[in-house]
Design a protein around this motif. Sequence first.
Motif, PDB file in Angstrom:
ATOM      1  N   VAL A 381     -14.566  -0.136  -5.696  1.00  0.00           N
ATOM      2  CA  VAL A 381     -13.162  -0.541  -5.759  1.00  0.00           C
ATOM      3  C   VAL A 381     -12.265   0.675  -5.560  1.00  0.00           C
ATOM      4  N   ARG A 382     -12.610   1.779  -6.197  1.00  0.00           N
ATOM      5  CA  ARG A 382     -11.814   3.000  -6.064  1.00  0.00           C
ATOM      6  C   ARG A 382     -11.765   3.463  -4.607  1.00  0.00           C
ATOM      7  N   LEU A 383     -12.905   3.410  -3.935  1.00  0.00           N
ATOM      8  CA  LEU A 383     -12.947   3.818  -2.530  1.00  0.00           C
ATOM      9  C   LEU A 383     -12.088   2.900  -1.672  1.00  0.00           C
ATOM     10  N   SER A 384     -12.157   1.600  -1.950  1.00  0.00           N
ATOM     11  CA  SER A 384     -11.385   0.643  -1.173  1.00  0.00           C
ATOM     12  C   SER A 384      -9.886   0.771  -1.416  1.00  0.00           C
ATOM     13  N   VAL A 385      -9.511   1.092  -2.663  1.00  0.00           N
ATOM     14  CA  VAL A 385      -8.091   1.190  -3.026  1.00  0.00           C
ATOM     15  C   VAL A 385      -7.514   2.563  -2.671  1.00  0.00           C
ATOM     16  N   ALA A 386      -8.363   3.512  -2.293  1.00  0.00           N
ATOM     17  CA  ALA A 386      -7.894   4.869  -2.010  1.00  0.00           C
ATOM     18  C   ALA A 386      -6.699   4.924  -1.056  1.00  0.00           C
ATOM     19  N   PRO A 387      -6.656   4.114   0.018  1.00  0.00           N
ATOM     20  CA  PRO A 387      -5.476   4.176   0.897  1.00  0.00           C
ATOM     21  C   PRO A 387      -4.187   3.786   0.196  1.00  0.00           C
ATOM     22  N   LEU A 388      -4.294   2.926  -0.821  1.00  0.00           N
ATOM     23  CA  LEU A 388      -3.085   2.439  -1.501  1.00  0.00           C
ATOM     24  C   LEU A 388      -2.533   3.460  -2.481  1.00  0.00           C
ATOM     25  N   VAL A 389      -3.392   4.293  -3.052  1.00  0.00           N
ATOM     26  CA  VAL A 389      -2.940   5.279  -4.038  1.00  0.00           C
ATOM     27  C   VAL A 389      -2.831   6.668  -3.434  1.00  0.00           C
ATOM     28  N   HIS A 390      -3.025   6.772  -2.126  1.00  0.00           N
ATOM     29  CA  HIS A 390      -2.945   8.071  -1.459  1.00  0.00           C
ATOM     30  C   HIS A 390      -1.514   8.599  -1.539  1.00  0.00           C
ATOM     31  N   PRO A 391      -1.343   9.926  -1.715  1.00  0.00           N
ATOM     32  CA  PRO A 391       0.016  10.487  -1.814  1.00  0.00           C
ATOM     33  C   PRO A 391       0.899  10.180  -0.604  1.00  0.00           C
ATOM     34  N   LEU A 392       0.302   9.956   0.570  1.00  0.00           N
ATOM     35  CA  LEU A 392       1.101   9.692   1.769  1.00  0.00           C
ATOM     36  C   LEU A 392       1.447   8.212   1.940  1.00  0.00           C
ATOM     37  N   ASN A 393       0.999   7.360   1.034  1.00  0.00           N
ATOM     38  CA  ASN A 393       1.338   5.941   1.125  1.00  0.00           C
ATOM     39  C   ASN A 393       2.844   5.769   0.906  1.00  0.00           C
ATOM     40  N   PRO A 394       3.567   5.198   1.876  1.00  0.00           N
ATOM     41  CA  PRO A 394       5.032   5.106   1.764  1.00  0.00           C
ATOM     42  C   PRO A 394       5.509   3.894   0.966  1.00  0.00           C
ATOM     43  N   LEU A 395       4.600   3.145   0.341  1.00  0.00           N
ATOM     44  CA  LEU A 395       4.977   1.923  -0.365  1.00  0.00           C
ATOM     45  C   LEU A 395       4.759   2.116  -1.864  1.00  0.00           C
ATOM     46  N   PRO A 396       5.764   2.623  -2.600  1.00  0.00           N
ATOM     47  CA  PRO A 396       5.571   2.970  -4.013  1.00  0.00           C
ATOM     48  C   PRO A 396       5.230   1.775  -4.896  1.00  0.00           C
ATOM     49  N   ALA A 397       5.775   0.596  -4.606  1.00  0.00           N
ATOM     50  CA  ALA A 397       5.494  -0.571  -5.448  1.00  0.00           C
ATOM     51  C   ALA A 397       4.017  -0.942  -5.370  1.00  0.00           C
ATOM     52  N   ARG A 398       3.477  -0.964  -4.173  1.00  0.00           N
ATOM     53  CA  ARG A 398       2.064  -1.296  -4.019  1.00  0.00           C
ATOM     54  C   ARG A 398       1.179  -0.197  -4.593  1.00  0.00           C
ATOM     55  N   LYS A 399       1.632   1.043  -4.493  1.00  0.00           N
ATOM     56  CA  LYS A 399       0.864   2.137  -5.077  1.00  0.00           C
ATOM     57  C   LYS A 399       0.785   1.977  -6.590  1.00  0.00           C
ATOM     58  N   ARG A 400       1.910   1.651  -7.228  1.00  0.00           N
ATOM     59  CA  ARG A 400       1.913   1.458  -8.682  1.00  0.00           C
ATOM     60  C   ARG A 400       1.023   0.292  -9.075  1.00  0.00           C
ATOM     61  N   ARG A 401       1.095  -0.793  -8.300  1.00  0.00           N
ATOM     62  CA  ARG A 401       0.293  -1.966  -8.630  1.00  0.00           C
ATOM     63  C   ARG A 401      -1.200  -1.657  -8.494  1.00  0.00           C
ATOM     64  N   ALA A 402      -1.570  -0.932  -7.434  1.00  0.00           N
ATOM     65  CA  ALA A 402      -2.979  -0.578  -7.248  1.00  0.00           C
ATOM     66  C   ALA A 402      -3.468   0.313  -8.383  1.00  0.00           C
ATOM     67  N   ARG A 403      -2.646   1.269  -8.804  1.00  0.00           N
ATOM     68  CA  ARG A 403      -3.036   2.138  -9.916  1.00  0.00           C
ATOM     69  C   ARG A 403      -3.166   1.351 -11.212  1.00  0.00           C
ATOM     70  N   HIS A 404      -2.295   0.369 -11.391  1.00  0.00           N
ATOM     71  CA  HIS A 404      -2.360  -0.464 -12.595  1.00  0.00           C
ATOM     72  C   HIS A 404      -3.669  -1.257 -12.624  1.00  0.00           C
TER      73      HIS A 404
END
Length: 498
Positions: A381-404
């Motif tokens: 799951v962590r490997l699959s979600v890595a693109p969403l939590v990457h520092p260069l991801n320009p979508l902060p809402a989705r990044k927060r949700r993925a981290r949650h």
Amino acid sequence: MLKRVFVAPDPGRVRLRFAARGVLGIGFAVLVSGFAGHTLVGMVTGGLAALLALFTVTDATVRGQAVTTALLPLAGLPVLAAAAELHDQPVARDLTFLAVVGAGVYARRWGPRGHSLGVFAFMTYFVAQFLHATPGRLPELYAALLLSVASAAAVRFGLWCYERRMPPAAVPAPPGGRGLARVTTRQAVQATAGAGFALVVGQVISGERWYWAVGATWWIFVNTTSRGETLVRGFRRVMGTVLGIALGFLVAVPLQGAHLPTAVLLAACVFGIFYSAAVSYTWMMLCVTVLAELLYGLLGVLEPALLAVRLAETAVGAVGAVLAVLLVLPVTTHAITDAWIQRALRCVHSATAEAAARLAGDESADPAQRVAELEQLLARVRLSVAPLVHPLNPLPARKRRARHVLSLLDDCVREVRGLAAVAADPEASHDARLAAACWRVESAVEALTGGNAAITAPTDRPTAMDPALAHLHSLEQALSELAHPLRTASERRLVAAE
């Protein structure tokens, strides 16, 4: 990144032992090749064959690992012969290379063994290009490969088989499907297309080192499933190569192939490859790049211009991989992430049921095995979600949700692990409240995996005198909190336009 490598948890010092055994096994294989009278080219071939035998074989059991290791020459020798025989026939050589790429990726459908054999076949062809293997060298290269695989096996299964004292590691298979719906089939097509682009453009850049571009495309596809994972891996590969080339200017170029210091640095690079692989692809690629530079120094061809060519070829390979995953049968990040989360949640239910059965007196129930499987699934799951939590991801809402989501899944794993530990205690007892709590966990998982994320949070908090109930209460809480981000993800997707 450096902190991530050296501060990352290493339960049982498995990564440390893995790396130390890698250095020992490869060093032994090179010594055996040297005592057999092989040339430097043969010793390099043997060392790389031993590295692959020790690094890529990941079957769940020691017996399975031994069988896969024994099969490696069957995958490598025919490919080595083809590469040598086609050395002076560019068109046939290139088409065969692309066929090896496609077949090597497609072989992943047969699990860890197929993956290992595919990697070994590809890398054998790659090494033949690296060393400019010709038919006249085949007897020496055959002998070096066989001796080195045998030497690596002697170290791995004889001298230092630490896996015998460990429970079998669960290796989750990629999401299924048939035909072009199967992820491995799509990846085989993608990798072949990306490698074809890299091969053509790579030859425009350098008629001698074009295979670097193909190698970059290949390794970007290894251990990835979705296009998001592949994009992140491509970025990390380029970054690791840039850092490795910068370090090469400081250490590899000034050495000019001096044997003793080069040997010491090669051992350090091998250790770094094995030790960092599980936690940082960037640092692993840094070590791989420096290792390649040191080998070129031993072969007497290392110069600054060569490092510039390597960087350009790596960039071409990364572009080929990116274009392939974006344009050829794309596998979306959301679909793959959802599949891994669903499997992790079902494993939470299985582990809870096993723990409840053990507490009820069933000695055959083994929650520890399910916990190991759950931890492997969480890693996926962590490997699959890595693109969403990457520092260069320009979508902060989705990044927060993925981290949650990741944080709550971590909580689930922690509570299931604690529940399994309580169940292992022979003095632990079972009561009706425990059965009811396990039933609620089962219902919560069914709601989450069935698309109905309406889960009622637990209200009664057990006391510290009931550790099993306390773990189940916290597990229920984490599952109920997962309902909101998973429902939001299903309605709005974790990644836009996917």
